[in-house]
Structure formats: C-alpha cells, structure tokens
Design a protein around this motif. Structure first.
Motif, PDB file in Angstrom:
ATOM      1  N   VAL A 318       1.098  -1.192   0.254  1.00  0.00           N
ATOM      2  CA  VAL A 318       0.122  -0.370   0.240  1.00  0.00           C
ATOM      3  C   VAL A 318       0.856   1.025   0.366  1.00  0.00           C
ATOM      4  O   VAL A 318       0.593   2.107  -0.941  1.00  0.00           O
ATOM      5  CB  VAL A 318      -1.185   0.399   1.114  1.00  0.00           C
ATOM      6  N   THR A 319       1.877   1.067   0.588  1.00  0.00           N
ATOM      7  CA  THR A 319       2.475   2.782   1.259  1.00  0.00           C
ATOM      8  C   THR A 319       3.702   2.357   0.428  1.00  0.00           C
ATOM      9  O   THR A 319       5.076   1.398   0.240  1.00  0.00           O
ATOM     10  CB  THR A 319       2.910   2.801   2.673  1.00  0.00           C
ATOM     11  N   PRO A 320       3.946   3.456  -0.908  1.00  0.00           N
ATOM     12  CA  PRO A 320       4.761   3.759  -1.498  1.00  0.00           C
ATOM     13  C   PRO A 320       6.218   4.681  -0.591  1.00  0.00           C
ATOM     14  O   PRO A 320       5.668   5.623   0.131  1.00  0.00           O
ATOM     15  CB  PRO A 320       3.838   4.294  -2.999  1.00  0.00           C
ATOM     16  N   ALA A 321       6.905   4.525  -0.997  1.00  0.00           N
ATOM     17  CA  ALA A 321       8.069   5.108   0.147  1.00  0.00           C
ATOM     18  C   ALA A 321       9.674   4.706  -1.341  1.00  0.00           C
ATOM     19  O   ALA A 321      10.228   4.246  -1.767  1.00  0.00           O
ATOM     20  CB  ALA A 321       8.309   5.102   1.292  1.00  0.00           C
ATOM     21  N   VAL A 322      10.837   6.428  -1.265  1.00  0.00           N
ATOM     22  CA  VAL A 322      12.293   5.918  -1.278  1.00  0.00           C
ATOM     23  C   VAL A 322      12.613   4.921  -0.911  1.00  0.00           C
ATOM     24  O   VAL A 322      12.446   5.366   0.629  1.00  0.00           O
ATOM     25  CB  VAL A 322      12.366   7.789  -1.384  1.00  0.00           C
ATOM     26  N   ARG A 323      13.008   3.911  -1.202  1.00  0.00           N
ATOM     27  CA  ARG A 323      13.943   3.270  -0.753  1.00  0.00           C
ATOM     28  C   ARG A 323      14.712   2.054  -0.834  1.00  0.00           C
ATOM     29  O   ARG A 323      15.281   2.989  -2.251  1.00  0.00           O
ATOM     30  CB  ARG A 323      12.081   1.330  -1.287  1.00  0.00           C
ATOM     31  N   THR A 324      15.230   1.667   0.227  1.00  0.00           N
ATOM     32  CA  THR A 324      16.841   1.076  -0.545  1.00  0.00           C
ATOM     33  C   THR A 324      16.544  -0.016  -0.053  1.00  0.00           C
ATOM     34  O   THR A 324      16.028  -1.011   0.958  1.00  0.00           O
ATOM     35  CB  THR A 324      17.549   2.114   1.332  1.00  0.00           C
ATOM     36  N   SER A 325      17.727  -0.955  -1.230  1.00  0.00           N
ATOM     37  CA  SER A 325      17.741  -2.742  -0.534  1.00  0.00           C
ATOM     38  C   SER A 325      19.288  -3.548  -0.929  1.00  0.00           C
ATOM     39  O   SER A 325      20.163  -2.394  -1.645  1.00  0.00           O
ATOM     40  CB  SER A 325      16.727  -3.333  -1.558  1.00  0.00           C
ATOM     41  N   ALA A 326      19.563  -4.180  -0.540  1.00  0.00           N
ATOM     42  CA  ALA A 326      20.610  -4.859  -0.512  1.00  0.00           C
ATOM     43  C   ALA A 326      20.258  -6.577  -0.925  1.00  0.00           C
ATOM     44  O   ALA A 326      19.528  -7.113  -0.479  1.00  0.00           O
ATOM     45  CB  ALA A 326      21.328  -4.916   0.475  1.00  0.00           C
ATOM     46  N   GLY A 327      20.737  -7.109  -2.336  1.00  0.00           N
ATOM     47  CA  GLY A 327      20.130  -8.518  -2.299  1.00  0.00           C
ATOM     48  C   GLY A 327      21.619  -9.434  -2.377  1.00  0.00           C
ATOM     49  O   GLY A 327      22.751  -9.113  -2.910  1.00  0.00           O
ATOM     50  N   VAL A 328      21.516 -10.438  -3.196  1.00  0.00           N
ATOM     51  CA  VAL A 328      22.605 -11.778  -2.459  1.00  0.00           C
ATOM     52  C   VAL A 328      21.766 -12.526  -4.572  1.00  0.00           C
ATOM     53  O   VAL A 328      20.772 -12.937  -4.434  1.00  0.00           O
ATOM     54  CB  VAL A 328      22.341 -12.831  -1.674  1.00  0.00           C
ATOM     55  N   GLY A 329      22.759 -12.738  -5.011  1.00  0.00           N
ATOM     56  CA  GLY A 329      22.932 -13.554  -5.965  1.00  0.00           C
ATOM     57  C   GLY A 329      24.524 -14.377  -6.891  1.00  0.00           C
ATOM     58  O   GLY A 329      24.564 -14.156  -5.752  1.00  0.00           O
ATOM     59  N   ALA A 330      24.030 -15.109  -7.876  1.00  0.00           N
ATOM     60  CA  ALA A 330      25.193 -15.993  -8.433  1.00  0.00           C
ATOM     61  C   ALA A 330      25.851 -16.842  -6.759  1.00  0.00           C
ATOM     62  O   ALA A 330      26.844 -16.792  -7.170  1.00  0.00           O
ATOM     63  CB  ALA A 330      26.187 -15.076  -8.645  1.00  0.00           C
TER      64      ALA A 330
END
Length: 411
Positions: A318-330
């Motif tokens: 529901v709530t849009p915002a400026v966001r930050t994320s970190a992810g893992v691949g490979a």
C-alpha cells in the motif's frame, strides 16, 4: 513466472559491454518485462564493481533508481560495514565512504531517529539490528517492538541481517546475542549489547564502541510498545578490568574507556545488578552467533523481502516510498545494492514492489534497508578525491545515518 525471470536475467547478462551513462538517464533498448523496467548501461566503477541507473514503471508513475553490483568472486573486491566510529553516532554516507576509501556505498539499517514519545530523553542515533564490522561484533538487535521502520513480514525479526562470511560469500542470516556477566552470586545473562532498547527485565552491556550518547533510552519502552514510558526501576554498574568500580541508580552518558563495560539493568535486571558492590569481581563475555557455520565478517540489520527467489508473503502493498535494498545473487558471489531516487516527480515503491524488483534483478535473497530521507547511494570514480552521490536524497541533502554498506576494490 520463473520463465519471465530467466528472460530478464538473460537480458542483464547480455548487457556486458561497458558504457557511459548520459547523465542519470537510461540507455535506449536496455529493457525488460514489457518495457516496465529500463536498465541503463553498466559503468565500471572499479575492478569487479559496476553502477547503472534504471527506470521502472509502477502504478503511480515511474520510479528512478540506482544499482551498484559487486562481484565477490573477484578477489580484489570486498565488502564491509561503514560507521562513524561509534554505534551511537551518525554521518552522511559519502563521508563514511570517503573515510575508508570505499568505491561505493549505500545506507543501511533503520535507527533511533527520534524520541518525541519520551520527552527529555535523547535519541541515540543507534541502529536497530545487529552489526559486525571487519569481524568485530559491534551490537545486537533491539526487541522487535522497539524497531523503527515498516512492519516486519511474518517470520522475520530485528535479528535478521545481510552479511558476508569469512568464505567471501554474501548471505542472509539471523544473529543472536550470547553472553553473560559472571558475578560472585552467579551468572547474569546479557540481553543487550550496545543497543538503544533493552528487553523488559533485561541487562545490557555497553562498551567503548557505544560512544558518548546517553544510555537512558535503553530503559524506555517495552518489548511490544516503543512509546511506552521509561522504566522507573533501573541500575547501572561499571566494570573495569574485572572489578566493579562504580554503581548508579540511573543510566549515565559519556564515553566508556577501553577495558571498561557498563552494565545497565531494568526491572528484574536492575534488581540483580543491585546485588553487586564496588570491588566485586565480575567477568563479562559476549558474542553474536548466526545460524550458519561460517562466521560473518560483515553484517548489518535489514528485514528479508526475498528468499529463494520469491518475495515474502505479508509485505506491504500500500505505502510507496523512496527505498533502499541489498540483495544476494550468483550463489553468494554477487551483492546488489539499490537506492531509489527521491527527486521531485519520481514515484516511490511499496515494499512488495521493491521485492519484485530485486527478484527481477537477480537477487536470490534480499533485505529492505532504511529508506525515505536516508536512501543514499554513492560511488567514487578512479582518481577522484571523493564520492559522488548518485541519487537525489528526498530531503534535499544527505541525511546522517549510523551505518552503510561499503564496497572496496583493489587495483
């Protein structure tokens, strides 16, 4: 759905030629998923480290973002926690990155940003979750009910982290505090380490890594209500080189010298600490332990939003915002760091949309980090004396934050 993700990853793999972005725009033709995601050409920041901008169409408009990718299979690349030398302190991401000569960085954990619910109590600026920097255990997690940030998805906790192990592989993990104060009357379990909120009835240890910030906030709120009043039953004991040197009825403030630990108790924890007297012998030990056999050399708090290539259930839609994320691949050899742009006219994303995006970008697992005015991604070009802030922080300028994920490269 997985076939679509495979096609998207094939597009990402095909875009291997280095290019130069025209400003912060995106490259024509670098598209995915029916043109809803438009990826800019990758720009080489350093060996094994690339940056690219992107646009993604969401229900309320177009979100603009910035992606930093680190190849941990490249022995020249490493990742570590950036922080301003103390848990209870803050600094802009660019300054944290420049102090360590990082080639890129993104803001990390949510933190104790305000104390309007406790008039007269100082906001510590300390982060929510566990933190490990260069193998050094800085702090443990506050109780779930004391966190700042969006509601946790089911099955997650403030103890969840993203980190990199001694095997150089990135992963999600869950870090719990194990520790005790051994006193003449027996062992007192530790329920906190350098954290702005202690569990009800608990005892927490504060070391020189905490900084000069007041320790009063640690006895405010409850395990389920961050705004609950501060406890009226508190006690503080200072232990230096194995002996009690000072006691006090209320937590204090000011720097803690090396070799000294200050124990803060509330309710039953305070009652137990009152049994100690100046001169008593006390030994204190503590460590953060994860669920995986390989210890983490770097870790920072963030709640999971993607696991095993699937967004978690119960994420906010529901709530849009400026966001930050970190992810893992490979298989843990790739770390993806993402921050949305907060410039006027740019759309925000819900947590669920962020999870879908990280999945599409190739993250097998991902966490949500602090967003809003904290969202900041920086890079440092070869030969440049300082970092460049790639996104537009929504507050108009960088917000001082307690920590960041820093990327380093040799050569």
């Amino acid at each position: 759905m997985k076939n679509r993700f495979v096609r998207v990853r094939a597009v990402l793999t095909a875009l291997t030629a280095w290019g130069v972005l025209a400003g912060s725009g995106v490259a024509a033709g670098a598209t995915a998923d029916g043109d809803t995601l438009r990826l800019g050409r990758p720009v080489r920041v350093a060996p094994g480290v690339t940056y690219r901008a992107f646009d993604i169409v969401v229900g309320r408009g177009t979100a603009h973002g910035h992606l930093l990718t680190a190849d941990l299979a490249d022995r020249r690349v490493s990742v570590d926690l950036l922080y301003p030398g103390a848990v209870g302190a803050r600094s802009p991401v660019s300054r944290l990155a420049d102090a360590r000569s990082a080639v890129g960085a993104v803001n990390a954990d949510f933190f104790n940003i305000t104390e309007t619910q406790h008039p007269g109590v100082e906001a510590t600026g300390a982060p929510v979750g566990p933190a490990i920097a260069s193998g050094r255990h800085l702090k443990a997690a506050v109780p779930d009910g004391q966190r700042f940030g969006p509601a946790l998805p089911p099955g997650t906790t403030a103890k969840d982290v993203i980190g990199v192990g001694l095997d150089r592989r990135a992963r999600l993990d869950r870090l719990s505090l194990r520790g005790a104060a051994l006193t003449p009357g027996g062992a007192l379990p530790l329920k906190g380490l350098n954290q702005y909120a202690l569990p009800v009835n608990g005892i927490g240890a504060f070391t020189s890594l905490w900084g000069t910030t007041s320790r009063v906030r640690a006895t405010c709120g409850t395990d389920t209500d961050r705004a609950a009043p501060c406890s009226a039953q508190t006690y503080e004991v200072t232990v230096r080189r194995g002996r009690v040197t000072e006691v006090a009825q209320v937590p204090g403030r000011g720097g803690i010298t090396r070799g000294t630990t200050t124990l803060v108790g509330r309710e039953e924890g305070a009652r137990q600490l009152r049994k100690l007297h100046v001169g008593d012998a006390v030994r204190i030990g503590h460590a953060l332990t994860g669920r995986q056999p390989v210890p983490l050399r770097f870790a920072v708090g963030g709640f999971p939003i993607v696991r095993d290539e699937e967004p978690l259930s119960g994420l906010d839609t529901v709530t849009p915002a400026v966001r930050t994320s970190a992810g893992v691949g490979a298989g843990g050899h790739r770390l993806l760091l993402l921050a949305l742009d907060g410039a006027p006219g740019r759309a925000g994303m819900t947590v669920r949309e962020l999870a879908d995006l990280m999945d599409r970008l190739g993250a097998r697992d991902a966490v949500n980090l602090d967003g809003g005015g904290s969202s900041t991604l920086v890079t440092r070009e070869p030969g440049s004396p300082g970092s460049t802030v790639r996104n537009h922080p929504s507050g108009g300028a960088e917000r001082p934050v307690p920590n960041a994920i820093g990327v380093f490269a040799r050569g």
